[in-house]
Scaffold this active site. Sequence first.
Site, PDB file in Angstrom:
ATOM      1  N   ARG A  93       1.321  15.977   6.304  1.00  0.00           N
ATOM      2  CA  ARG A  93       1.403  14.541   6.024  1.00  0.00           C
ATOM      3  C   ARG A  93       1.038  13.795   7.315  1.00  0.00           C
ATOM      4  NH1 ARG A  93       6.460  10.623   6.258  1.00  0.00           N
ATOM      5  NH2 ARG A  93       5.461   8.800   5.379  1.00  0.00           N
ATOM      6  N   HIS A  95       3.053   5.029   1.885  1.00  0.00           N
ATOM      7  CA  HIS A  95       3.582   5.735   0.695  1.00  0.00           C
ATOM      8  C   HIS A  95       2.455   6.019  -0.310  1.00  0.00           C
ATOM      9  CE1 HIS A  95       7.620   3.440   1.371  1.00  0.00           C
ATOM     10  NE2 HIS A  95       7.734   4.652   1.894  1.00  0.00           N
ATOM     11  N   ARG A 134      14.624  -2.480   7.401  1.00  0.00           N
ATOM     12  CA  ARG A 134      13.492  -3.352   7.752  1.00  0.00           C
ATOM     13  C   ARG A 134      13.573  -4.656   6.965  1.00  0.00           C
ATOM     14  NH1 ARG A 134       9.587   1.196   6.349  1.00  0.00           N
ATOM     15  NH2 ARG A 134       9.912   2.675   8.040  1.00  0.00           N
TER      16      ARG A 134
END
Length: 398
Positions: free
Chosen positions: A91, A180, A241
């Site tokens: 990833r 994502h 966040r």
Amino acid sequence: MKILVINCGSSSLKFQLIDSESEAVLGKGLCERIGIDGSVISFTPAGGDKIVKEEPMPDHNKAIALVIEALTDPATGVVKELSEIDAVGHRIVHGGEAFTKSVIIDDQVIRAIEEVSDLAPLHNPANLIGVRACEKAMPGVPMVAVFDTAFHQTMPEEAYLYGLPYRYYEQYKVRRYGFHGTSHAYVSARAAEIIGKPYDSLKTIVCHLGNGASVSAVKNGRCIDTSMGLTPLEGLIMGTRSGDIDPSVIDYISGKEHKDLKGVMTVLNKESGVYGLSGDISSDFRDLEAGYNKKDPGAIRAIHCFAYHVTKYVGAYAAAMNGVDCICFTAGVGENSPLVRKYVVERLGYLGAKLDEAANESRGKEVTISTPDSAVRIMVVPTNEELAIARDTAALVK
Ligand code: ADP
């Protein structure tokens, strides 16, 4: 093929070994506190118990060596020899504009990932450390880079450009990238499969609600907009966040709290979101839901604000696509919080959306949570980023 999937952070490394034919997870685990005292590796072979070992891991090379040891352990491992691992899928968080899909890793790819590293200084260098450690431990085994940003590269200019001087885009590539992507791609494609209609004929909104959270609009199989931006700070209110705010808040708070730019950015990244809104109760929705059930005003406030922002993005993306066929909830909160889903869906009556309250009580499973007469199909589709990485890796190295 047996594919090792690696998700490498600066001090942690998640791994899964997946059989690409059966798509079964043969074993999975996590190395934590790499480079810090008290390093721990945990490993769970399929069908077996979790094994936890404290072992010093001064660097990622040692972590990868321990991963290989766990996978090949004669008693509890899942392969006899390292040579049974056919490929490694990594990833990689930021692919910039250079990568629109997954690629086989070579020197040129590594250079290109390095070139965009200043867009993701916490993530890309750590991801590359994982790549290099695997290269050393498994020379000659093909490796593939799967980017969080790649799926969003189909966004049109009108969606990815900010209202800033255009030269910032030209000179510095300041634009919306989105993250994502592996999850948004997997979930939207899976939704089409479940509905039984071609992927390229549907308008789908994916709400990936985890600790990090983002929404995407997927029209005819292509992402046309997403809520995260240049970095994962933009968009929804998240665990810690802030998501969208007026940029002037930064200057204003800097003056009031006598913080420099870095200090304010730390607040926006680590002390805001539902954590900050709740009055520092928790960034974890399990704690917030417990607080909500006890009528804690901070927990109620945080959950309401979070869900409201998801609802606003769903509305915006229904408008952007001129309609929506399917809305999917995924990731930790999306899969497990009937409460959040209810608050979002109950404001979507104008789209003809109707919630099946009983079906909505289910957690962590693929399920349709809209009624049969709902004009929009609403589903929970558990994400599986590791499987998506393994699929891309197997397809490329075949
Ligand atoms: P990330 O990958 O961004 O760290 P995840 O998708 O794993 O996040 O989601 C983690 C979040 O999911 C946790 O912070 C928690 O709030 C939420 N979560 C997990 N399980 C549950 C549950 N059973 N009920 C409510 N929320 C849950």
